[in-house]
Write a protein that holds these residues in place. Structure first.
Motif, mmCIF file in Angstrom:
data_model
loop_
_atom_site.group_PDB
_atom_site.id
_atom_site.type_symbol
_atom_site.label_atom_id
_atom_site.label_comp_id
_atom_site.label_asym_id
_atom_site.label_seq_id
_atom_site.Cartn_x
_atom_site.Cartn_y
_atom_site.Cartn_z
ATOM 1 N N ILE A 31 0.844 -1.189 0.000
ATOM 2 C CA ILE A 31 0.000 0.000 0.000
ATOM 3 C C ILE A 31 0.880 1.240 0.000
ATOM 4 N N GLY A 32 0.442 2.253 -0.723
ATOM 5 C CA GLY A 32 1.114 3.544 -0.720
ATOM 6 C C GLY A 32 0.191 4.579 -0.113
ATOM 7 N N ASP A 33 0.740 5.511 0.660
ATOM 8 C CA ASP A 33 -0.086 6.533 1.281
ATOM 9 C C ASP A 33 0.809 7.658 1.787
ATOM 10 N N ILE A 34 0.227 8.866 1.911
ATOM 11 C CA ILE A 34 0.996 9.980 2.462
ATOM 12 C C ILE A 34 0.927 10.007 3.983
ATOM 13 N N GLN A 35 -0.012 9.253 4.562
ATOM 14 C CA GLN A 35 -0.162 9.207 6.020
ATOM 15 C C GLN A 35 0.697 8.070 6.572
ATOM 16 N N GLU A 36 1.869 8.411 7.076
ATOM 17 C CA GLU A 36 2.823 7.369 7.474
ATOM 18 C C GLU A 36 2.355 6.562 8.680
ATOM 19 N N GLN A 37 1.809 7.218 9.696
ATOM 20 C CA GLN A 37 1.365 6.472 10.876
ATOM 21 C C GLN A 37 0.237 5.515 10.519
ATOM 22 N N LEU A 66 6.116 7.637 -6.976
ATOM 23 C CA LEU A 66 5.565 6.445 -7.626
ATOM 24 C C LEU A 66 6.659 5.649 -8.326
ATOM 25 N N GLN A 67 7.620 6.339 -8.902
ATOM 26 C CA GLN A 67 8.732 5.638 -9.544
ATOM 27 C C GLN A 67 9.551 4.875 -8.512
ATOM 28 N N ARG A 68 9.728 5.462 -7.339
ATOM 29 C CA ARG A 68 10.467 4.783 -6.271
ATOM 30 C C ARG A 68 9.730 3.511 -5.833
ATOM 31 N N VAL A 69 8.409 3.592 -5.749
ATOM 32 C CA VAL A 69 7.612 2.407 -5.418
ATOM 33 C C VAL A 69 7.782 1.340 -6.495
ATOM 34 N N ALA A 70 7.676 1.753 -7.753
ATOM 35 C CA ALA A 70 7.817 0.802 -8.860
ATOM 36 C C ALA A 70 9.174 0.119 -8.829
ATOM 37 N N ASP A 71 10.226 0.887 -8.576
ATOM 38 C CA ASP A 71 11.575 0.318 -8.516
ATOM 39 C C ASP A 71 11.712 -0.650 -7.346
ATOM 40 N N THR A 72 11.138 -0.271 -6.205
ATOM 41 C CA THR A 72 11.201 -1.118 -5.009
ATOM 42 C C THR A 72 10.502 -2.447 -5.244
ATOM 43 N N GLY A 78 9.993 -8.673 -8.253
ATOM 44 C CA GLY A 78 10.169 -8.972 -9.673
ATOM 45 C C GLY A 78 9.078 -8.391 -10.541
ATOM 46 N N GLY A 79 8.283 -7.477 -9.988
ATOM 47 C CA GLY A 79 7.205 -6.840 -10.742
ATOM 48 C C GLY A 79 5.950 -6.732 -9.906
ATOM 49 N N VAL A 80 4.833 -6.461 -10.556
ATOM 50 C CA VAL A 80 3.540 -6.345 -9.878
ATOM 51 C C VAL A 80 2.454 -6.715 -10.886
ATOM 52 N N ASP A 81 1.403 -7.358 -10.411
ATOM 53 C CA ASP A 81 0.351 -7.840 -11.307
ATOM 54 C C ASP A 81 -0.819 -6.867 -11.446
ATOM 55 N N VAL A 82 -1.168 -6.198 -10.347
ATOM 56 C CA VAL A 82 -2.299 -5.268 -10.354
ATOM 57 C C VAL A 82 -1.880 -3.975 -9.667
ATOM 58 N N VAL A 83 -2.174 -2.850 -10.297
ATOM 59 C CA VAL A 83 -1.936 -1.533 -9.702
ATOM 60 C C VAL A 83 -3.287 -0.829 -9.583
ATOM 61 N N VAL A 84 -3.617 -0.413 -8.365
ATOM 62 C CA VAL A 84 -4.882 0.273 -8.105
ATOM 63 C C VAL A 84 -4.602 1.743 -7.829
ATOM 64 N N ASN A 85 -5.046 2.595 -8.728
ATOM 65 C CA ASN A 85 -4.913 4.039 -8.550
ATOM 66 C C ASN A 85 -6.150 4.532 -7.814
ATOM 67 N N ASN A 86 -6.048 4.525 -6.490
ATOM 68 C CA ASN A 86 -7.203 4.764 -5.627
ATOM 69 C C ASN A 86 -7.180 6.110 -4.921
ATOM 70 N N ALA A 87 -6.010 6.664 -4.650
ATOM 71 C CA ALA A 87 -5.916 7.891 -3.853
ATOM 72 C C ALA A 87 -6.755 9.007 -4.473
ATOM 73 N N CYS A 118 -0.396 5.241 -13.904
ATOM 74 C CA CYS A 118 -0.421 4.482 -15.161
ATOM 75 C C CYS A 118 0.881 4.667 -15.938
ATOM 76 N N LYS A 119 1.385 5.885 -15.968
ATOM 77 C CA LYS A 119 2.603 6.176 -16.708
ATOM 78 C C LYS A 119 3.800 5.409 -16.151
ATOM 79 N N VAL A 120 3.929 5.375 -14.834
ATOM 80 C CA VAL A 120 5.088 4.755 -14.187
ATOM 81 C C VAL A 120 5.056 3.234 -14.300
ATOM 82 N N PHE A 121 3.874 2.638 -14.155
ATOM 83 C CA PHE A 121 3.812 1.175 -14.092
ATOM 84 C C PHE A 121 3.602 0.503 -15.449
ATOM 85 N N THR A 122 3.190 1.260 -16.468
ATOM 86 C CA THR A 122 3.009 0.647 -17.789
ATOM 87 C C THR A 122 4.288 -0.013 -18.312
#
Length: 268
Positions: A31-37, A66-72, A78-87, A118-122
């Motif tokens: 999960i990605g979020d700006i709220q760290e706690q 987002l690029q940092r997440v994709a790289d991580t 080894g990749g990711v199967d589903v990306v949900v752009n929910n924020a 979409c741009k980063v994960f395509t």
């Protein structure tokens, strides 16, 4: 190999409900979020359900995040199967009362946040020759509800973006699903900006009327992804009104919407 999913805005609300559902299915969940706690707390809860749950601090207004997440995830999974752009965030107000600053704020998050995801994960999806985007829009993107021009515009743009990418990415075996729920219980109001008095109370009332929970909608989304289904319109009333908009002459539909808007104003 276990399936892998990344969800923006995944620390709470619908994003967390979706993360929880996939974790229960044994997926690797990030999960990605700006709220760290909140993100750390969500990660701890998800870790009770799946062997690999991650929280990655992420601001969707920053492509570098987002690029940092994709790289991580590329390195770790080894990749990711589903990306949900929910924020996403909400803005309510008449056209003459909403500042351009608020317009820029909501566009940067609701629309450009999805564009960046979409741009980063395509490229990752294309490299692994498969993948699926889930873009969270709203019935507001299909129905022109008064006093919500900024919100409606961003969500309709997400629908159009998703429709375009469905065609553009199909040759690369990349699926797209766009989700357009009506009101349901979530935390959207916590970040809402409004120039309408008592809109928080009105929003709470509308959310409380939903017969679907975030978990119910998460299940529908998961089914749509597995079936490569494009539209997810979870609420029956929303689906009916959308069909009326498509079938009725504009004048009749406009009268219907104005009548409904008057009822909502009168129920405050």
């Amino acid at each position: 190999m276990k399936k892998r999913i990344f969800i923006t805005g995944g620390a709470s609300g619908f994003g967390f409900a979706l993360a929880e559902f996939y974790a229960q299915q044994g997926w690797r969940v990030a999960i990605g979020d700006i709220q760290e706690q909140a993100g750390q707390q969500a990660q701890q809860a998800l870790a009770q359900l799946t062997s690999d749950a991650r929280f990655l601090p992420c601001d969707v207004t920053k492509e570098a995040d987002l690029q940092r997440v994709a790289d991580t995830l590329s390195e770790a999974w080894g990749g990711v199967d589903v990306v949900v752009n929910n924020a996403g965030v909400a803005q309510v107000g008449a056209i003459e009362t909403v500042s351009l600053e608020d317009w820029e704020w909501i566009i940067n998050i609701n629309l450009l946040g999805v564009v960046r995801g979409c741009k980063v994960f395509t490229p990752i999806f294309k490299q692994q020759k498969q993948g699926h985007f889930v873009n969270i829009a709203s019935m507001a993107g299909l129905l022109d509800v008064p006093n919500m021009s900024a919100y409606n515009s961003t969500k309709s743009a997400v629908v159009s973006l998703s429709e375009t990418l469905q065609h553009e990415l199909a040759p690369s075996n990349i699926g797209v699903t766009v989700v357009c729920p009506s009101f349901f219980r979530t935390n959207l109001g916590s970040s809402m900006r409004s120039t309408v008095p008592n809109m928080d109370k009105t929003l709470d009332k509308l959310m409380s009327k939903s017969d679907l929970t975030a978990t119910d909608i998460a299940k529908q989304v998961a089914a749509a992804v597995s079936q490569r289904q494009f539209y997810v319109l979870p609420h029956a009333t929303g689906r009916r009104i959308w069909r009326l908009k498509r079938w009725l002459p504009r004048g009749l539909y406009a009268k219907l919407m104005q009548r409904q808007f008057t009822k909502v104003k009168g129920s405050k």
